[in-house]
Design an enzyme around this catalytic site. Structure first.
Site, PDB file in Angstrom:
ATOM      1  N   SER A   1       5.087  -7.104   3.557  1.00  0.00           N
ATOM      2  CA  SER A   1       5.628  -7.444   4.877  1.00  0.00           C
ATOM      3  C   SER A   1       6.410  -8.763   4.805  1.00  0.00           C
ATOM      4  O   SER A   1       6.179  -9.592   3.916  1.00  0.00           O
ATOM      5  CB  SER A   1       4.480  -7.565   5.880  1.00  0.00           C
ATOM      6  OG  SER A   1       3.574  -8.531   5.410  1.00  0.00           O
TER       7      SER A   1
ATOM      8  N   CYS B   1       9.650   1.843   3.433  1.00  0.00           N
ATOM      9  CA  CYS B   1      10.489   0.702   3.825  1.00  0.00           C
ATOM     10  C   CYS B   1      11.927   1.127   4.046  1.00  0.00           C
ATOM     11  O   CYS B   1      12.722   0.353   4.559  1.00  0.00           O
ATOM     12  CB  CYS B   1      10.415  -0.392   2.784  1.00  0.00           C
ATOM     13  SG  CYS B   1      11.040   0.173   1.223  1.00  0.00           S
TER      14      CYS B   1
ATOM     15  N   PHE C   1       0.798  -1.231   0.000  1.00  0.00           N
ATOM     16  CA  PHE C   1       0.000   0.000   0.000  1.00  0.00           C
ATOM     17  C   PHE C   1       0.824   1.271   0.000  1.00  0.00           C
ATOM     18  O   PHE C   1       0.333   2.343  -0.330  1.00  0.00           O
ATOM     19  CB  PHE C   1      -0.946   0.013   1.223  1.00  0.00           C
ATOM     20  CG  PHE C   1      -0.268   0.453   2.499  1.00  0.00           C
ATOM     21  CD1 PHE C   1      -0.111   1.809   2.786  1.00  0.00           C
ATOM     22  CD2 PHE C   1       0.241  -0.470   3.406  1.00  0.00           C
ATOM     23  CE1 PHE C   1       0.528   2.227   3.959  1.00  0.00           C
ATOM     24  CE2 PHE C   1       0.897  -0.061   4.558  1.00  0.00           C
ATOM     25  CZ  PHE C   1       1.036   1.296   4.835  1.00  0.00           C
TER      26      PHE C   1
ATOM     27  N   GLU D   1       9.466  -4.092  13.504  1.00  0.00           N
ATOM     28  CA  GLU D   1       9.048  -3.062  12.533  1.00  0.00           C
ATOM     29  C   GLU D   1       7.812  -2.346  13.060  1.00  0.00           C
ATOM     30  O   GLU D   1       6.853  -2.998  13.490  1.00  0.00           O
ATOM     31  CB  GLU D   1       8.742  -3.699  11.167  1.00  0.00           C
ATOM     32  CG  GLU D   1       8.324  -2.646  10.146  1.00  0.00           C
ATOM     33  CD  GLU D   1       8.083  -3.193   8.741  1.00  0.00           C
ATOM     34  OE1 GLU D   1       7.466  -4.260   8.599  1.00  0.00           O
ATOM     35  OE2 GLU D   1       8.517  -2.522   7.780  1.00  0.00           O
TER      36      GLU D   1
ATOM     37  N   GLU E   1      -5.064  -3.926  -2.274  1.00  0.00           N
ATOM     38  CA  GLU E   1      -6.511  -3.692  -2.265  1.00  0.00           C
ATOM     39  C   GLU E   1      -6.870  -2.389  -1.553  1.00  0.00           C
ATOM     40  O   GLU E   1      -7.951  -1.852  -1.718  1.00  0.00           O
ATOM     41  CB  GLU E   1      -7.264  -4.879  -1.651  1.00  0.00           C
ATOM     42  CG  GLU E   1      -6.927  -5.208  -0.189  1.00  0.00           C
ATOM     43  CD  GLU E   1      -5.701  -6.119  -0.029  1.00  0.00           C
ATOM     44  OE1 GLU E   1      -4.722  -5.962  -0.786  1.00  0.00           O
ATOM     45  OE2 GLU E   1      -5.739  -6.985   0.874  1.00  0.00           O
ATOM     46  N   ARG E   2      -5.893  -1.867  -0.742  1.00  0.00           N
ATOM     47  CA  ARG E   2      -6.179  -0.641   0.008  1.00  0.00           C
ATOM     48  C   ARG E   2      -5.954   0.614  -0.829  1.00  0.00           C
ATOM     49  O   ARG E   2      -6.497   1.667  -0.521  1.00  0.00           O
ATOM     50  CB  ARG E   2      -5.295  -0.596   1.264  1.00  0.00           C
ATOM     51  CG  ARG E   2      -5.635  -1.739   2.205  1.00  0.00           C
ATOM     52  CD  ARG E   2      -4.969  -1.564   3.525  1.00  0.00           C
ATOM     53  NE  ARG E   2      -3.689  -2.227   3.576  1.00  0.00           N
ATOM     54  CZ  ARG E   2      -2.923  -2.254   4.650  1.00  0.00           C
ATOM     55  NH1 ARG E   2      -3.309  -1.617   5.749  1.00  0.00           N
ATOM     56  NH2 ARG E   2      -1.777  -2.886   4.647  1.00  0.00           N
TER      57      ARG E   2
ATOM     58  N   LYS F   1      -1.077  -7.200  -9.387  1.00  0.00           N
ATOM     59  CA  LYS F   1      -2.081  -7.158  -8.318  1.00  0.00           C
ATOM     60  C   LYS F   1      -1.737  -6.004  -7.382  1.00  0.00           C
ATOM     61  O   LYS F   1      -0.834  -6.089  -6.559  1.00  0.00           O
ATOM     62  CB  LYS F   1      -2.144  -8.461  -7.516  1.00  0.00           C
ATOM     63  CG  LYS F   1      -3.427  -8.475  -6.685  1.00  0.00           C
ATOM     64  CD  LYS F   1      -3.358  -9.218  -5.397  1.00  0.00           C
ATOM     65  CE  LYS F   1      -2.712  -8.530  -4.256  1.00  0.00           C
ATOM     66  NZ  LYS F   1      -3.451  -7.409  -3.645  1.00  0.00           N
TER      67      LYS F   1
HETATM   68  P1  NAD Z   1       1.300  -6.699   3.161  1.00  0.00           P
HETATM   69  O1  NAD Z   1       2.318  -7.772   3.268  1.00  0.00           O
HETATM   70  O2  NAD Z   1       0.159  -6.691   4.095  1.00  0.00           O
HETATM   71  O3  NAD Z   1       0.647  -6.728   1.677  1.00  0.00           O
HETATM   72  C1  NAD Z   1       1.442  -6.757   0.520  1.00  0.00           C
HETATM   73  C2  NAD Z   1       0.670  -7.483  -0.587  1.00  0.00           C
HETATM   74  O4  NAD Z   1       0.433  -8.833  -0.182  1.00  0.00           O
HETATM   75  C3  NAD Z   1      -0.692  -6.854  -0.870  1.00  0.00           C
HETATM   76  O5  NAD Z   1      -0.895  -6.826  -2.262  1.00  0.00           O
HETATM   77  C4  NAD Z   1      -1.671  -7.788  -0.148  1.00  0.00           C
HETATM   78  O6  NAD Z   1      -2.913  -7.875  -0.809  1.00  0.00           O
HETATM   79  C5  NAD Z   1      -0.961  -9.128  -0.180  1.00  0.00           C
HETATM   80  N1  NAD Z   1      -1.235  -9.947   1.015  1.00  0.00           N
HETATM   81  C6  NAD Z   1      -1.481  -9.501   2.281  1.00  0.00           C
HETATM   82  N2  NAD Z   1      -1.645 -10.530   3.123  1.00  0.00           N
HETATM   83  C7  NAD Z   1      -1.494 -11.651   2.396  1.00  0.00           C
HETATM   84  C8  NAD Z   1      -1.540 -13.044   2.720  1.00  0.00           C
HETATM   85  N3  NAD Z   1      -1.789 -13.481   3.958  1.00  0.00           N
HETATM   86  N4  NAD Z   1      -1.338 -13.928   1.715  1.00  0.00           N
HETATM   87  C9  NAD Z   1      -1.076 -13.515   0.462  1.00  0.00           C
HETATM   88  N5  NAD Z   1      -1.034 -12.205   0.100  1.00  0.00           N
HETATM   89  C10 NAD Z   1      -1.227 -11.283   1.049  1.00  0.00           C
HETATM   90  O7  NAD Z   1       2.097  -5.305   3.192  1.00  0.00           O
HETATM   91  P2  NAD Z   1       1.504  -3.815   3.255  1.00  0.00           P
HETATM   92  O8  NAD Z   1       0.906  -3.583   4.596  1.00  0.00           O
HETATM   93  O9  NAD Z   1       0.680  -3.537   2.039  1.00  0.00           O
HETATM   94  O10 NAD Z   1       2.855  -2.974   3.116  1.00  0.00           O
HETATM   95  C11 NAD Z   1       3.697  -2.648   4.208  1.00  0.00           C
HETATM   96  C12 NAD Z   1       4.850  -3.621   4.315  1.00  0.00           C
HETATM   97  O11 NAD Z   1       5.590  -3.649   3.095  1.00  0.00           O
HETATM   98  C13 NAD Z   1       5.853  -3.208   5.396  1.00  0.00           C
HETATM   99  O12 NAD Z   1       6.263  -4.353   6.085  1.00  0.00           O
HETATM  100  C14 NAD Z   1       7.001  -2.608   4.587  1.00  0.00           C
HETATM  101  O13 NAD Z   1       8.251  -2.661   5.226  1.00  0.00           O
HETATM  102  C15 NAD Z   1       6.974  -3.478   3.379  1.00  0.00           C
HETATM  103  N6  NAD Z   1       7.617  -2.825   2.253  1.00  0.00           N
HETATM  104  C16 NAD Z   1       8.861  -3.273   1.897  1.00  0.00           C
HETATM  105  C17 NAD Z   1       9.524  -2.676   0.852  1.00  0.00           C
HETATM  106  C18 NAD Z   1      10.891  -3.125   0.461  1.00  0.00           C
HETATM  107  O14 NAD Z   1      11.418  -2.604  -0.505  1.00  0.00           O
HETATM  108  N7  NAD Z   1      11.487  -4.087   1.141  1.00  0.00           N
HETATM  109  C19 NAD Z   1       8.925  -1.620   0.135  1.00  0.00           C
HETATM  110  C20 NAD Z   1       7.654  -1.197   0.543  1.00  0.00           C
HETATM  111  C21 NAD Z   1       7.012  -1.811   1.596  1.00  0.00           C
END
Ligand code: NAD
Length: 496
Positions: free
Chosen positions: A233, A288, A156, A389, A183-184, A180
């Protein structure tokens, strides 16, 4: 004007060159984090929707792969111009769905555009190499070929930039693509796709399937998808990495982070306080590469503490569309609650709040998910929060006796996305660059975000895979290497 969940527009997927209703009956609200207004509804698409997108991408692949690279990038040149023309409109959409300030959203879009620009170099970047006469009359070459259908799953916090870490390279290399979005925050890429459509890109080359974990799992499992790019994450990154590997795919999965900055007593404190404050509190800490822990050495414990508290307390918090606002809300009420809970844990573990952003109400924006900058002084290095985190506007201050002790503390972190050092000593900078256990290193830099022509090099639990996003890694990730050893008989040449 506020709308209700039932009147907000239901988004569609983009499949085979057309906007299509998902087969689902399930939707989630897209909510403006500054106002709590429901601005759209995301379909939680089904495996059947994924199947339709993959079939469209698979059908488009043979012709797209045969389209010369120099022609493929013409669509990207057009896209770059359209993104530039519409940058204000796109940034406003990002602010509305994500909460970051308009200036931050515009800077994000610029980072996205940079990736489109770099991918326009594919006719050079994708070249292989040849060696004549590996044995007399025999030549050997390495060529790079596209994989087929590839997919990206994004988080997101950077709805545009992170999608563009992948999309331009994937299609410039001759692959077809399924995205994909989170969704938020699906609206920014919805609009970007409308712009991409205007370039005349052949149908099926880029597809968007909105949704949640069922879409992710269907993408990981699908036998016709060759590669998965994921950002989000750490637990989900691990899940996607193992699930897509079990289905025989290559993947690059970027996970969460806990980024450290070490502040030496010789640092330029004016520079350090401003840059570290921007890093910790910009995008409300939902970056991140946001600095989350500052490790002070020697008298920096006091000088940096005073300086950072002054810089952070001057930050103006509010609706990211309002003039002069420097920090917006966090993404959701649940996220705000989680961040407040983690601040409380830090306090229980012995930290003293120099600034406490809990229970913030912004006048005129009472329904928004606002916190103000929080600084936790004296967080014990062995506390739970020191390695957890937070993903919010919270900076913890940890003290260490020497740069070696500070580096040892960094080594204990499960994450390795970024580490920075503030100093005026070249020898300290070199030592840090050499020893710091993270993939993106900053020297007097707060957010060491690699430019598009360098890979985004996370380490440890911040990255699972080998080839990162962006730069040359992206080209290698999205292509397969083929080695050709070639001999032609001399008799053939006698014919001419
Ligand atoms: P998230 O892991 O909740 O979601 C990321 C994606 O995974 C979304 O498209 C979501 O729909 C999908 N998803 C969520 N739960 C899932 C599950 N149980 N099974 C399969 N798919 C699932 O992350 P977020 O809250 O959208 O983003 C924040 C996180 O992303 C933080 O931890 C941040 O550090 C990380 N991030 C990392 C980087 C990097 O470069 N390493 C960059 C940006 C964000």
């Amino acid at each position: 004007m506020s709308t209700t969940a039932t009147t907000a527009a239901e988004l569609q997927n983009y499949v085979n060159g057309a906007w299509q209703r998902s087969t689902t009956t399930e939707f989630v609200d897209v909510t403006n984090p500054a106002t709590a207004e429901v601005i759209a509804r995301t379909p939680i698409s089904t495996p059947a929707d994924v199947e339709a997108a993959v079939q469209a991408a698979a059908a488009a692949f043979p012709a797209w792969r045969r389209t010369p690279p120099g022609e493929r990038i013409q669509y990207l040149f057009k896209l770059k111009n359209l993104l530039e023309e519409h940058i204000d409109e796109l940034a406003a959409i990002t602010t509305r769905e994500n909460g970051k300030t308009f200036a931050e959203a515009k800077a994000e879009m610029r980072r996205g555009i940079e990736n489109v620009e770099v991918a326009c170099g594919i006719p050079m970047l994708m070249q292989g190499h040849v060696l004549e006469d590996v044995t007399p009359g025999v030549d050997e070459m390495q060529i790079r070929q596209p994989l087929g259908v590839v997919a990206a799953i994004v988080p997101f916090n950077f709805p545009a930039m992170i999608s563009f870490w992948f999309l331009p390279y994937a299609i410039a290399c001759g692959n077809t693509f399924v995205l994909k979005p989170s969704e938020r925050v699906p609206l920014t890429m919805h609009r970007a796709m409308e712009l991409l459509e205007k370039t005349g890109l052949p149908k099926g080359v880029v597809n968007i399937v909105n949704g949640g974990k069922d879409v992710v799992n269907a993408l990981c499992d699908h036998p016709q998808i060759r590669a998965i790019s994921f950002v989000g994450s750490t637990p989900v990154a691990k899940h996607v990495y193992t699930r897509s590997a079990a289905a025989g795919k290559r993947s690059q999965c970027q996970g969460g982070a806990k980024n450290h900055v070490i502040v030496l007593p010789d640092a330029d404190m004016d520079l350090a306080k401003q840059i570290i404050s921007d890093s910790a509190f910009g995008c409300a800490g939902q970056r991140c590469l946001a600095v989350s822990v500052a490790v002070t050495i020697g008298e920096a414990q006091k000088t940096f503490r005073d300086a950072i508290a002054e810089a952070a307390s001057a930050i103006r918090v509010g609706n990211g569309m309002d003039k002069g606002i420097q920090m917006g809300p966090v993404i959701s009420p649940q996220s705000k609650q989680k961040i407040e809970g983690l601040i409380s844990i830090g306090v229980q573990e012995g930290a003293k709040p120099l600034l406490d952003g809990r229970n913030t109400k912004i006048s005129g924006s009472e329904s928004g998910n606002f916190l103000t900058p929080t600084i936790l002084d004296g967080l014990p290095a062995d506390s739970r929060l020191a390695h957890t985190e937070i993903f919010g506007p919270v900076l913890s201050l940890v003290h260490a006796d020497s740069i070696d002790d500070a580096l040892e503390f960094l080594r204990r972190s499960p994450y390795g996305n970024q580490a920075s050092l503030f100093t005026t000593s070249g020898a300290a900078a070199r030592k840090f660059r050499y020893e710091a256990p993270a993939g993106n290193i900053g020297i007097n830099i707060g957010v060491a975000a690699p430019m598009a022509y360098f890979p985004f090099s996370g380490w440890k639990e911040s990255f699972f895979g080998i080839l990162h996003g962006q730069g040359r890694d992206a080209v290698e990730f999205y292509t397969e290497s083929k080695i050709v050893v070639e001999r032609w008989s001399r008799q053939e040449t006698r014919k001419f």
